[in-house]
Write an enzyme that holds these catalytic residues in place. Structure first.
Site, PDB file in Angstrom:
ATOM      1  N   GLU A  85       0.826  -1.219   0.000  1.00 12.69           N
ATOM      2  CA  GLU A  85       0.000   0.000   0.000  1.00 12.69           C
ATOM      3  C   GLU A  85       0.859   1.267   0.000  1.00 12.69           C
ATOM      4  OE1 GLU A  85      -3.310   0.006   2.769  1.00 12.69           O
ATOM      5  OE2 GLU A  85      -3.307   2.187   2.819  1.00 12.69           O
ATOM      6  N   LYS A 280      -7.399  -0.753  11.342  1.00 10.36           N
ATOM      7  CA  LYS A 280      -6.841  -1.231  10.063  1.00 10.36           C
ATOM      8  C   LYS A 280      -5.572  -0.441   9.746  1.00 10.36           C
ATOM      9  CE  LYS A 280      -6.333  -1.282   5.407  1.00 10.36           C
ATOM     10  NZ  LYS A 280      -5.398  -0.449   4.642  1.00 10.36           N
ATOM     11  N   ASP A 296       3.486 -14.735  11.354  1.00 11.77           N
ATOM     12  CA  ASP A 296       2.178 -15.089  10.793  1.00 11.77           C
ATOM     13  C   ASP A 296       1.216 -13.915  10.989  1.00 11.77           C
ATOM     14  OD1 ASP A 296      -0.391 -16.045  10.436  1.00 11.77           O
ATOM     15  OD2 ASP A 296      -0.044 -17.942  11.466  1.00 11.77           O
ATOM     16  N   HIS A 393      -1.970  10.585   0.349  1.00  3.92           N
ATOM     17  CA  HIS A 393      -2.253   9.278  -0.230  1.00  3.92           C
ATOM     18  C   HIS A 393      -2.182   9.337  -1.762  1.00  3.92           C
ATOM     19  CE1 HIS A 393      -3.732   5.387   1.067  1.00  3.92           C
ATOM     20  NE2 HIS A 393      -4.254   5.302  -0.135  1.00  3.92           N
TER      21      HIS A 393
HETATM   22  C1  MEV Z   1      -5.674   3.375   5.090  1.00  2.00           C
HETATM   23  O1  MEV Z   1      -5.041   2.177   4.699  1.00  2.00           O
HETATM   24  C2  MEV Z   1      -5.641   3.525   6.585  1.00  2.00           C
HETATM   25  C3  MEV Z   1      -6.427   4.710   7.145  1.00  2.00           C
HETATM   26  O2  MEV Z   1      -7.772   4.670   6.667  1.00  2.00           O
HETATM   27  C4  MEV Z   1      -6.378   4.588   8.652  1.00  2.00           C
HETATM   28  C5  MEV Z   1      -7.283   5.549   9.387  1.00  2.00           C
HETATM   29  O3  MEV Z   1      -8.309   5.980   8.846  1.00  2.00           O
HETATM   30  O4  MEV Z   1      -6.957   5.817  10.563  1.00  2.00           O
HETATM   31  C6  MEV Z   1      -5.846   6.016   6.678  1.00  2.00           C
END
Ligand code: MEV
Length: 438
Positions: A85, A280, A296, A393
């Site tokens: 990513e 996430k 793992d 991003h």
């Molecule tokens: C993207 O991979 C992860 C985010 O969405 C985490 C978050 O919103 O805190 C940027």
């Protein structure tokens, strides 16, 4: 319709690829070429990868990046990260740099106990089962001595075995709930071997226990398996600094920044939809280190998310507060990691990653990995409460879009320079590329 095939695993790698090409890709040579492009020319290295798993037809590359400038408990680290990513490694590096001059990260391992269970059915009097368990417990430990002796030499082994009555939830259902210390190994094989030995001893001893009726003697083993829920294998990582050392912009003073940050974390503590995305983002950092170091990541993911829900609501793994004009931010999560066994001495890049981390033991790796998760969350929340996530991003994603349209090195150079001062969007990249090409 694709025809069934038996004995696929017995085919050679080339035969497997031919079968795939014939039945899935209209015999296309291009498909065969793609798969072969990713073979390693070093035959020994390729064979090593082929043998990690079954039916291997090629290798699947992930970028192996590094995030420098991490200060953890006063030592400097460059953290290896395997992840596809965009922005993750850049965000980690940025967070490392930010905290480098603000005391760095502090991390401590709180506990290292791992869990496994033998699930079984018993149809009889509970008191008799309790007496039987008391009598058989030393035998369970004794019978597994050939499995535990090496682990004991390294300072680990079986911590305890408890009998748990689960019959209020499921008729006749009991467990041996077992705890282990596995030192520097993740310990899955050790724990599962111990559990299978416990199960066999339990079954055999029940069959000859004189107090049991015939039905009670016929105790049935359901399954023996470690748990990836490890709420007693916990690591904590934190950062803190005076509020005045936080970012101070025209939009937000340092105090407003700290307050907005703390509130963003609170939202992730009470709102599961936000918490899942928040966590996430944390796992972006954690998984990348877990993968790079040959651990793992599915086990780590499962354990982390279960821990995030331990209070009955899925919540943030990180916490933030302001106390006496000081901003505090920390993560606490379970990380059952290993630095011996598994891929650690097999995969050349895993070996290199561990060397880069100064050959950590499992506890040190737990700390480094938790720091990567905290850093990632700091970077994400920082962007979310200031510029928004898309600015950084999309800048990182720009290269993916350019590659998708097979941009030449000159086109890339031109457009990277153009998008330094212009907002990136998929359509705008296409427009600018078309302009360049016309
Ligand atoms: C993207 O991979 C992860 C985010 O969405 C985490 C978050 O919103 O805190 C940027």
């Amino acid at each position: 319709m694709i025809p069934p095939i038996s004995g696929f695993s017995k085919l050679s790698k080339v035969e497997k690829i031919q079968w795939l090409a014939e039945h899935h890709f209209h015999n296309s040579n291009a498909t065969i070429d793609v798969l072969k492009t990713y073979w390693n020319s070093d035959e020994k290295l390729q064979q090593l990868h082929d043998e990690f798993t079954e039916n291997t037809v090629s290798n699947y590359y992930l970028p192996f990046g590094v995030a420098p400038n991490f200060i953890i408990n006063g030592s400097r680290y460059t953290i290896p990260m395997a992840i596809e990513e965009s922005s993750v490694v850049a965000a980690a590096s940025k967070a490392a740099k930010f905290w480098e001059n603000r005391g760095g990260f502090k991390a401590e391992v709180i506990s290292t106990t791992k869990i496994g269970q033998v699930h079984f059915n018993y149809n009889g009097a509970i008191d008799k089962l309790k007496s039987f368990f008391k009598a058989v417990k030393p035998k369970l430990i004794e019978a597994s001595q050939n499995i535990t002796k090496n682990m004991e030499k390294r300072g680990g082994g079986i911590i305890d075995i408890q009998l748990i009555d689960k019959t209020t939830d499921l008729e006749h259902y009991y467990q041996l709930h077992c705890s282990f210390e596995t030192v520097d190994a993740m310990g899955a094989n050790f724990i599962n071997s111990c559990l299978e030995q416990f199960a066999s001893t339990l079954k055999n001893e029940a069959a000859i226990y004189p107090e049991f009726s015939d039905e009670e003697k016929d105790l049935e083993i359901m399954m023996s398996i470690l748990s990836n829920y490890v709420p007693d294998c916990i690591v904590k990582a934190e950062v803190s600094c005076p509020i005045k050392d936080l970012p101070n912009t025209t939009e937000l003073s340092s105090l407003q920044y700290a307050q907005k940050f703390v509130r963003a974390i609170k939202i992730a503590q009470i709102e599961p939809y936000r918490a899942v995305t928040h966590n996430k983002g944390i796992m972006n950092g954690i998984d990348a280190v877990v993968l790079a170091t040959g651990n793992d990541f599915r086990a780590i993911e499962a354990g982390a998310h279960a821990y995030a829900a331990k209070n009955g609501i899925y919540a943030s793994l990180t916490h933030a507060s302001i106390e006496n004009d000081v901003f505090h931010f920390y993560i606490e999560l379970p990380l059952a990691l290993g630095t011996v066994g598994g891929l650690t001495t097999l995969h050349p890049l895993v070996k290199l990653a561990l060397q880069m981390l100064q050959s950590p033991n499992a506890k040190e790796l737990m700390k480094i990995t938790a720091v990567a998760g905290l850093a990632q969350n700091f970077a994400a929340v920082n962007s979310l409460i200031t510029t928004g996530i898309q600015q950084g991003h999309m800048k990182m994603h720009l290269m993916n879009i350019l590659n998708q349209f097979q941009a030449t090195p000159t086109e890339k150079e031109n457009l990277v320079s153009y998008f330094k001062t212009n907002p990136v969007s998929h359509s705008e990249v296409v427009t600018q590329l078309e302009k360049l090409r016309s």
